[in-house]
Design a protein around this motif. Structure first.
Motif, PDB file in Angstrom:
ATOM      1  N   LEU A  63       0.831  -1.203   0.000  1.00  0.00           N
ATOM      2  CA  LEU A  63       0.000   0.000   0.000  1.00  0.00           C
ATOM      3  C   LEU A  63       0.864   1.250   0.000  1.00  0.00           C
ATOM      4  N   ALA A  64       1.950   1.229   0.779  1.00  0.00           N
ATOM      5  CA  ALA A  64       2.871   2.364   0.776  1.00  0.00           C
ATOM      6  C   ALA A  64       3.462   2.569  -0.621  1.00  0.00           C
ATOM      7  N   ALA A  65       3.813   1.470  -1.291  1.00  0.00           N
ATOM      8  CA  ALA A  65       4.335   1.567  -2.657  1.00  0.00           C
ATOM      9  C   ALA A  65       3.275   2.096  -3.605  1.00  0.00           C
ATOM     10  N   ASP A  66       2.031   1.626  -3.448  1.00  0.00           N
ATOM     11  CA  ASP A  66       0.938   2.070  -4.298  1.00  0.00           C
ATOM     12  C   ASP A  66       0.690   3.569  -4.164  1.00  0.00           C
ATOM     13  N   HIS A  79      15.871   4.052   1.753  1.00  0.00           N
ATOM     14  CA  HIS A  79      14.890   4.421   2.769  1.00  0.00           C
ATOM     15  C   HIS A  79      15.387   4.138   4.186  1.00  0.00           C
ATOM     16  N   TRP A  80      16.377   3.278   4.273  1.00  0.00           N
ATOM     17  CA  TRP A  80      16.902   2.811   5.562  1.00  0.00           C
ATOM     18  C   TRP A  80      18.426   2.790   5.423  1.00  0.00           C
ATOM     19  N   PRO A  81      19.076   3.922   5.516  1.00  0.00           N
ATOM     20  CA  PRO A  81      20.510   4.024   5.197  1.00  0.00           C
ATOM     21  C   PRO A  81      21.397   3.069   5.980  1.00  0.00           C
ATOM     22  N   GLY A 150       8.465  -4.513   8.252  1.00  0.00           N
ATOM     23  CA  GLY A 150       7.911  -3.537   9.186  1.00  0.00           C
ATOM     24  C   GLY A 150       8.739  -2.274   9.279  1.00  0.00           C
ATOM     25  N   GLU A 151      10.066  -2.415   9.255  1.00  0.00           N
ATOM     26  CA  GLU A 151      10.918  -1.230   9.323  1.00  0.00           C
ATOM     27  C   GLU A 151      10.802  -0.398   8.045  1.00  0.00           C
ATOM     28  N   LEU A 152      10.677  -1.062   6.900  1.00  0.00           N
ATOM     29  CA  LEU A 152      10.462  -0.311   5.663  1.00  0.00           C
ATOM     30  C   LEU A 152       9.141   0.454   5.701  1.00  0.00           C
ATOM     31  N   VAL A 153       8.091  -0.160   6.246  1.00  0.00           N
ATOM     32  CA  VAL A 153       6.812   0.546   6.395  1.00  0.00           C
ATOM     33  C   VAL A 153       6.993   1.788   7.267  1.00  0.00           C
ATOM     34  N   ARG A 155       9.770   3.469   7.955  1.00  0.00           N
ATOM     35  CA  ARG A 155      10.645   4.459   7.326  1.00  0.00           C
ATOM     36  C   ARG A 155       9.912   5.241   6.235  1.00  0.00           C
ATOM     37  N   CYS A 156       9.011   4.575   5.517  1.00  0.00           N
ATOM     38  CA  CYS A 156       8.343   5.211   4.378  1.00  0.00           C
ATOM     39  C   CYS A 156       7.067   5.957   4.750  1.00  0.00           C
ATOM     40  N   THR A 157       6.456   5.585   5.862  1.00  0.00           N
ATOM     41  CA  THR A 157       5.181   6.209   6.243  1.00  0.00           C
ATOM     42  C   THR A 157       5.254   6.980   7.551  1.00  0.00           C
ATOM     43  N   GLY A 158       6.283   6.698   8.362  1.00  0.00           N
ATOM     44  CA  GLY A 158       6.375   7.309   9.680  1.00  0.00           C
ATOM     45  C   GLY A 158       5.481   6.656  10.709  1.00  0.00           C
ATOM     46  N   ILE A 159       4.857   5.532  10.339  1.00  0.00           N
ATOM     47  CA  ILE A 159       3.895   4.868  11.216  1.00  0.00           C
ATOM     48  C   ILE A 159       4.374   3.447  11.502  1.00  0.00           C
ATOM     49  N   PRO A 160       4.404   2.990  12.757  1.00  0.00           N
ATOM     50  CA  PRO A 160       4.756   1.590  13.040  1.00  0.00           C
ATOM     51  C   PRO A 160       3.835   0.644  12.288  1.00  0.00           C
ATOM     52  N   VAL A 161       4.378  -0.479  11.856  1.00  0.00           N
ATOM     53  CA  VAL A 161       3.604  -1.379  11.012  1.00  0.00           C
ATOM     54  C   VAL A 161       2.355  -1.885  11.716  1.00  0.00           C
TER      55      VAL A 161
END
Length: 362
Positions: A63-66, A79-81, A150-153, A155-161
């Protein structure tokens, strides 16, 4: 059929639900939710579904990708250096979703208390070296999958998965359960070993799988048993491990697949691309054959389905015998959620229910 399974002892308690063309045509439950007390399974009894969790967590990232927050061919480190350390700089988001990231297990013992800290798990995985060159091979990331996705979610949304799933994927899909709700959940019990395996696997493969499961140093054991966790314990249930800790009813899990099949969660064209098979073959972790789309399994030795379901079925099983399944062509969405675990090789409970579901379609 569910009643027969409960009466025969193949199931202790369970729920099963089926949607066809968007309409709920089966919503059944029965048996015992807690073997210690005899508490019956009710229409609202929820249970942990083990690795049937993975598609729900993956869908949060999809969904984040969409929504344009990332692309599947992005390098994770964009997204996660911190993830770029130790040869992981070229690992892509797709590598993570297809179990090709080379991080199937933690490289040190992890306690359940540590596993409840998503930041600590992300730091641990970012600091590890991959066990193979990312993108070159695949091996089931039994537990690490959830913390990677979960960490990618986050990092990309600012919201815990866990919160993203509740708010965007489904309010009845619980990654993490408050302490006061745990007594109402179904309690996991262990079933007796089966005398023979029914799945189509040769004796040599079966022997290798059994040996791997019994060897503490094997990839199979290292990926599935660290962190150790009883899924009846509050420290695990409250944390909501994002690869294996989803708690829900069969109705809620089937409805998740219903929304994928009818295009209300992701567009149907996007779903077709998500479930398109990207990898298939011997799995470095599970030994036998696996096949994956993006976070979803395709029919294989590790998601054994009736022949009619194999061309288009997608979903994911769980260690308890749980199964979530969708089929875009048949308009079918199915879920089976039990609380009596069985050995993965030879457990035909979900197989029989899926077979009956397709037979009912005519």
């Amino acid at each position: 059929m569910l009643a027969d399974s409960v009466d025969s002892g193949r199931d202790l308690g369970a729920g099963v639900a089926l949607y066809v063309d968007g309409r709920c045509v089966v919503d059944l439950w029965g048996g015992v939710a807690d073997e210690r007390t005899g508490r019956p399974w009710s229409s609202e009894t929820a249970c942990v579904v083990f690795s049937a969790t993975k598609p729900v967590t993956a869908t949060a990232l999809l969904l984040a990708a969409d929504r344009g927050r990332l692309a599947l061919d992005d390098r994770v480190a964009e997204h996660w250096p911190e993830f770029a350390a130790h040869g992981k700089e070229s690992t892509t988001v797709e590598d993570v979703l297809t179990h090709r990231a080379g991080l199937p297990a933690f490289d040190r013992p992890i306690t359940p208390e540590e596993a409840a800290d998503a930041d600590a798990m992300a730091t641990q995985l970012a600091g590890q070296s991959p066990e193979w060159e990312p993108g070159r091979e695949h091996g089931y990331h039994a537990l690490t999958f959830g913390w990677l996705v979960g960490e990618l979610v986050r990092r990309c949304t600012g919201i815990p998965v866990q919160r993203f799933v509740a708010e965007e994927v489904g309010a009845d899909l619980h990654l993490g359960v408050p302490a006061d709700r745990i007594p109402a959940l179904a309690r996991i019990s262990a079933g007796r070993p089966l005398k023979a395996a029914d799945r189509q696997a040769d004796e040599q493969t079966l022997a290798r799988v059994v040996a791997a499961a019994q060897d503490p140093a094997s990839p199979t054991n290292r990926s599935t048993a660290n962190p150790p966790g009883s899924f009846n314990k509050p420290v695990v249930l409250e944390a909501g491990w994002p690869a294996a800790g989803l708690v829900c009813t069969a109705r809620a899990l089937a409805d998740f697949y219903r929304r994928l099949v009818d295009g209300t969660l992701l567009a149907r064209g996007s779903v077709r691309e998500v479930v398109r098979e990207r990898v298939r073959g011997p799995d470095r972790t599970l030994i036998s054959e696996t096949a994956f789309g993006l976070g979803f399994m395709r029919p294989s030795a590790n998601m054994w389905l009736p022949e009619i379901a194999r061309p288009h079925g997608f979903g994911h099983p769980g260690a308890s015998g749980a199964l979530g399944l969708g089929d875009l062509e048949a308009g079918l969405a199915f879920a089976y959620v039990p609380n009596l675990t069985r050995p993965a090789l030879g457990d035909r409970r979900a197989f029989a229910l899926v077979e009956a579901a397709y037979a009912a379609l005519g």
